[in-house]
Scaffold this motif. Structure first.
Motif, mmCIF file in Angstrom:
data_model
loop_
_atom_site.group_PDB
_atom_site.id
_atom_site.type_symbol
_atom_site.label_atom_id
_atom_site.label_comp_id
_atom_site.label_asym_id
_atom_site.label_seq_id
_atom_site.Cartn_x
_atom_site.Cartn_y
_atom_site.Cartn_z
ATOM 1 N N LEU A 188 0.687 -1.129 -0.037
ATOM 2 C CA LEU A 188 -0.007 -0.078 -0.226
ATOM 3 C C LEU A 188 0.643 1.089 0.052
ATOM 4 O O LEU A 188 1.878 1.027 0.768
ATOM 5 C CB LEU A 188 -0.723 0.321 1.274
ATOM 6 N N LEU A 189 0.422 2.319 -0.602
ATOM 7 C CA LEU A 189 1.107 3.404 -1.410
ATOM 8 C C LEU A 189 0.511 4.861 -0.597
ATOM 9 O O LEU A 189 -0.602 4.688 -0.664
ATOM 10 C CB LEU A 189 1.614 3.556 -1.992
ATOM 11 N N CYS A 190 1.382 5.087 0.563
ATOM 12 C CA CYS A 190 0.934 6.558 1.523
ATOM 13 C C CYS A 190 1.979 7.541 0.592
ATOM 14 O O CYS A 190 2.938 7.523 0.778
ATOM 15 C CB CYS A 190 0.745 6.192 2.593
ATOM 16 N N ALA A 191 1.380 9.159 -0.290
ATOM 17 C CA ALA A 191 2.039 9.907 -0.164
ATOM 18 C C ALA A 191 1.175 10.963 -0.048
ATOM 19 O O ALA A 191 0.185 11.690 0.897
ATOM 20 C CB ALA A 191 2.158 10.252 -2.191
ATOM 21 N N GLN A 192 2.208 11.729 1.161
ATOM 22 C CA GLN A 192 2.150 13.429 1.444
ATOM 23 C C GLN A 192 2.840 14.675 0.305
ATOM 24 O O GLN A 192 3.829 14.087 0.089
ATOM 25 C CB GLN A 192 1.741 13.104 2.863
ATOM 26 N N ASP A 193 2.177 15.869 0.170
ATOM 27 C CA ASP A 193 2.711 16.674 -0.338
ATOM 28 C C ASP A 193 2.357 18.077 -0.034
ATOM 29 O O ASP A 193 3.073 19.086 -0.139
ATOM 30 C CB ASP A 193 1.864 17.178 -1.543
ATOM 31 N N MET A 194 3.131 17.580 2.030
ATOM 32 C CA MET A 194 2.709 18.896 2.620
ATOM 33 C C MET A 194 4.250 19.119 3.813
ATOM 34 O O MET A 194 4.460 19.569 4.736
ATOM 35 C CB MET A 194 1.797 18.490 3.882
ATOM 36 N N ASN A 195 5.285 18.527 2.713
ATOM 37 C CA ASN A 195 6.545 18.044 3.643
ATOM 38 C C ASN A 195 6.917 17.975 5.266
ATOM 39 O O ASN A 195 7.806 18.271 5.998
ATOM 40 C CB ASN A 195 7.270 19.874 3.015
#
Lengths: 115, 110
Positions: A21-28
């Motif tokens: 399962l992949l989790c990605a966040q773009d909030m640094n």
């Protein structure tokens, strides 16, 4: 700004199969978490990470592995799926806040069914 | 980690005020109290956080007595869209292993 995204949204596995399962966040955000949610049991922490390249066990880590090779991604792996791992999986991220408890931002969840 | 106790469920009607009390007898000096809201098929989202006395934002109010052994989340004039599960968490900075528990299921009826 997509926030926290999870891939896939839904998956059916047979017992013994593996998946990631992949989790990605773009909030640094520095911190990332994986939870599982079962009916009537709230959210239970599986693994978490306080920074790129670091991971730690949560409340229910058995049967799962994780990796944080990039700051924005947190992967949850199931090496040999079991029916007991049928659940909804949520990823979350947060940033360090002096003195205050961090606010976690959650993804939309991944529904996993293991037959 | 401070453990929390909150009611399993609460029913209300549109326009009423809903108060959910969370008990946390073993709260530590550095602990903050945070509430999250979870709608069906979605991840939890932050509602409010406080340390002592009263905190208010556009969504809710949080009342914390002087001894801090409990806290009350107040939702003013609820609508059907406030039907959700509400979680009370207690912890402090760098406290990664937060326990969400089962939460309180609030059902708002017309």
């Amino acid at each position: 700004n997509a926030g926290v995204t999870q891939t896939p949204k839904f998956r059916v596995l047979k017992t013994g199969q593996s998946m990631t399962l992949l989790c990605a966040q773009d909030m640094n955000h520095e911190y990332m978490y994986w939870y599982r949610q079962d009916p009537g049991m709230g959210l239970r922490l599986i693994h978490y990470s306080v920074g790129e390249g670091t991971t730690a066990k949560g409340e229910v880590p058995d049967g799962y592995n994780v990796s944080r090779l990039k700051k924005q991604n947190f992967l949850l792996g199931l090496e040999s799926a079991a029916p007991s791992q049928t659940s909804v999986y949520f990823c979350a991220s947060s940033y360090p806040r002096l003195a205050l408890q961090e606010t976690q931002y959650f993804g939309p969840g991944t529904r996993l069914l293991v037959l | 980690l401070a453990k929390t106790t909150q009611p399993i469920s609460m029913d209300s009607y549109e326009g009423q005020e809903v108060n959910i009390t969370c008990s946390h007898n073993n709260i530590a000096t550095n602990d903050y109290i945070t509430w999250y809201q979870q709608f069906p098929s979605q991840g939890p989202r932050f509602i409010i956080q406080g340390y002592k006395t009263k905190v208010t934002n556009e969504v809710a109010s949080l009342f914390i007595p002087a001894d801090r052994k409990s806290s009350t989340l107040s939702l003013p004039r609820v609508s059907l869209s406030d039907t959700a599960v509400y979680y009370c968490l207690v912890g402090f900075s760098n406290d990664y292993k937060l326990s969400f528990g089962a939460g309180t299921t609030v059902t708002v009826r017309a």
